[in-house]
Design an enzyme around this catalytic site. Structure first.
Site, PDB file in Angstrom:
ATOM      1  N   TYR A  85       0.859  -1.188   0.000  1.00  0.00           N
ATOM      2  CA  TYR A  85       0.000   0.000   0.000  1.00  0.00           C
ATOM      3  C   TYR A  85       0.901   1.246   0.000  1.00  0.00           C
ATOM      4  O   TYR A  85       1.935   1.287   0.676  1.00  0.00           O
ATOM      5  CB  TYR A  85      -0.928  -0.041   1.217  1.00  0.00           C
ATOM      6  CG  TYR A  85      -1.525   1.304   1.527  1.00  0.00           C
ATOM      7  CD1 TYR A  85      -2.270   1.987   0.559  1.00  0.00           C
ATOM      8  CD2 TYR A  85      -1.323   1.917   2.750  1.00  0.00           C
ATOM      9  CE1 TYR A  85      -2.785   3.242   0.823  1.00  0.00           C
ATOM     10  CE2 TYR A  85      -1.840   3.166   3.023  1.00  0.00           C
ATOM     11  CZ  TYR A  85      -2.564   3.824   2.049  1.00  0.00           C
ATOM     12  OH  TYR A  85      -3.069   5.071   2.302  1.00  0.00           O
ATOM     13  N   ASP A  98       0.123  -7.809   6.784  1.00  0.00           N
ATOM     14  CA  ASP A  98      -1.013  -6.899   6.703  1.00  0.00           C
ATOM     15  C   ASP A  98      -2.188  -7.686   6.126  1.00  0.00           C
ATOM     16  O   ASP A  98      -2.173  -8.095   4.970  1.00  0.00           O
ATOM     17  CB  ASP A  98      -0.651  -5.704   5.808  1.00  0.00           C
ATOM     18  CG  ASP A  98      -1.758  -4.658   5.733  1.00  0.00           C
ATOM     19  OD1 ASP A  98      -2.941  -5.040   5.833  1.00  0.00           O
ATOM     20  OD2 ASP A  98      -1.431  -3.468   5.550  1.00  0.00           O
ATOM     21  N   LYS A 137     -11.432  -0.309   6.795  1.00  0.00           N
ATOM     22  CA  LYS A 137     -11.980  -0.992   5.622  1.00  0.00           C
ATOM     23  C   LYS A 137     -13.124  -1.930   6.026  1.00  0.00           C
ATOM     24  O   LYS A 137     -14.100  -1.469   6.574  1.00  0.00           O
ATOM     25  CB  LYS A 137     -10.842  -1.701   4.900  1.00  0.00           C
ATOM     26  CG  LYS A 137      -9.601  -0.801   4.711  1.00  0.00           C
ATOM     27  CD  LYS A 137      -9.888   0.355   3.763  1.00  0.00           C
ATOM     28  CE  LYS A 137      -8.993   1.552   3.985  1.00  0.00           C
ATOM     29  NZ  LYS A 137      -7.573   1.280   3.911  1.00  0.00           N
TER      30      LYS A 137
END
Ligand code: 7XF
Length: 412
Positions: free
Chosen positions: A113, A185, A210
């Site tokens: 990310y 993650d 999320k």
């Protein structure tokens, strides 16, 4: 009140860490907005600061509502302990600031990310931490490079945005015998689809912004692992290095989101499977990356470590970058936005948005195609999601001019 251990995920997500009789029967735990907690005596306060009693001290270290959330998150990730934070980046930075020092090496997967990459590349690197990026989808790459200097190995799986998997058990078998932590993650999967700690990882980190929150109305994160490591991250990485403390209101929203996580993930997955099959069959789509497709390159690994394929899809059109932008702009219901895991289907162009922290050269070196499109499949009726994709594709590839849903051009 004695709390039961709940064997099933759904039950644990609703009950763990709280019984209404703890709070005069209140079904929903109260939000503690207190910044500080009073001691009965100086001696009791001194004990609390030494960790010799379990009283609350100050909200930067936690609150009773946060403790319920942390017990629940730990249970869902099959961890001894969890620490909730103000954002996913808060969890990642508090953890890494706690575990590495100048001269140490972190080996990270190539595709991360954008802000995780930026923290490693522009943050930790400038403080003397060596960062090495490898394609960890092949565990042999780790075997070849790992050394006494390597304190931590870091990866997402599936990776944001390009949907590669890493074999978590295989990586754990390499780091396990060494003084080196494996940190995963797990944001894309949520603990409902994958449990990295059960596969041998030492630490699991999440953006709870999320799927865990699920409604696009909060920022949060958490890290889970062994009790002593989580205690250290709380007392150093959170308390001293970042101060990335989650607010009581967000704790409450997150507890609410968790109650429906299992139901939402089932529907995200069902919808995404159908959308991925639609995209894969379209003559306008060059490649579709989704672990539930028969031709997904790591299909076997997906079946082994993920319970379902999840709600995230990446794809490339048979198109120029301009046409790809036009396609997104002609969507009518699907929203052009970053973030993921919400009820609304969200689409974005990583090279322009979430991964714009990479230079154009770095994008290629890190296996992130500049024309890749990322889709977070929401909870709308799947026919409406597919119909919107279909009308936008037809509009772009038949050459008709369409109205932009939001006026946001991907390419400025
Ligand atoms: O600090 P945040 O709660 O936004 O979480 C950071 C984060 C950490 N790990 C992964 C795999 C993530 O995807 C994120 C946040 N990603 C959003 C996205 O990819 O759309 C952020 C919008 S720029």
């Amino acid at each position: 009140m004695k709390h039961r251990h709940h064997a099933h995920f759904a039950t644990a997500a609703i009950h763990t860490g709280y019984h209404p009789q703890d709070q005069q029967g209140a079904l929903t735990p109260p939000i503690h907005i207190s910044s500080t907690y009073a001691f009965e005596t100086v001696e009791q306060g001194a004990e609390a600061f030494q960790g010799d009693n379990d009283r609350f001290i100050y909200a930067r270290l936690g609150s009773p509502t946060q403790q319920i959330l942390e017990q629940r998150l730990a249970r869902l990730e099959q961890a001894e302990a969890a620490l909730a934070t103000a954002s996913g980046m808060g969890a990642i930075t508090a953890t890494l600031w706690s575990l590495v020092k100048p001269g140490d090496e972190i080996i990270a997967d190539l595709s991360l990310y954008g802000c995780t990459y930026s923290f490693l590349e522009h943050g930790l690197k400038s403080f003397g931490v060596k960062i090495t990026y490898l394609n960890l989808s092949d565990p042999n790459n780790l075997t070849q490079h790992i050394s006494d200097q390597t304190r931590l190995v870091y990866s997402e799986s599936p990776t944001n945005p390009n949907m590669r998997l890493v074999d978590i058990a295989a990586l754990a078998a390499i780091t396990g015998p060494l003084d080196c932590q494996l940190m995963i993650d797990n944001t894309y999967c949520t603990p409902y689809l994958q449990n990295p700690l059960a596969l041998g990882a030492d630490l699991v980190v999440h953006s709870a912004t999320k799927y865990l929150g699920g409604h696009g109305d909060l920022l949060a994160g958490f890290v889970a692992g062994r009790q002593e490591v989580i205690d250290h991250i709380r007392m150093f990485g959170l308390k001293d290095m970042t101060g990335a403390v989650i607010s009581g209101f967000d704790v409450s929203l997150l507890l609410r989101g968790l109650k429906t996580l299992h139901v939402r993930m089932e529907r995200h997955g069902e919808n995404a499977q159908q959308v991925a099959e639609y995209l894969a069959a379209s003559p306008h789509v060059k490649r579709t990356y989704y672990p539930g497709l028969a031709d997904f390159p790591q299909r076997q690994l997906a079946a082994l470590q993920m319970r379902q394929a999840g709600g995230m899809i990446a794809f490339e059109l048979n198109a120029t970058r301009e046409q790809a932008a036009a396609f997104v702009n002609r969507l009518q219901m699907i929203l052009c936005a970053v973030s993921l895991g919400d009820a609304e289907t969200l689409i974005q162009h990583p090279a322009s948005m979430t991964h714009s922290t990479y230079t154009e050269e770095a994008l290629l070196a890190h296996l992130i195609s500049p024309t890749l499109i990322r889709l977070s499949v929401g909870l709308e009726h799947v026919d409406d999601i597919i119909a919107d994709l279909d009308q936008a594709l037809e509009s772009v590839f038949s050459g008709a001019s369409g109205d932009s849903n939001n006026g946001l051009a991907i390419l400025a």
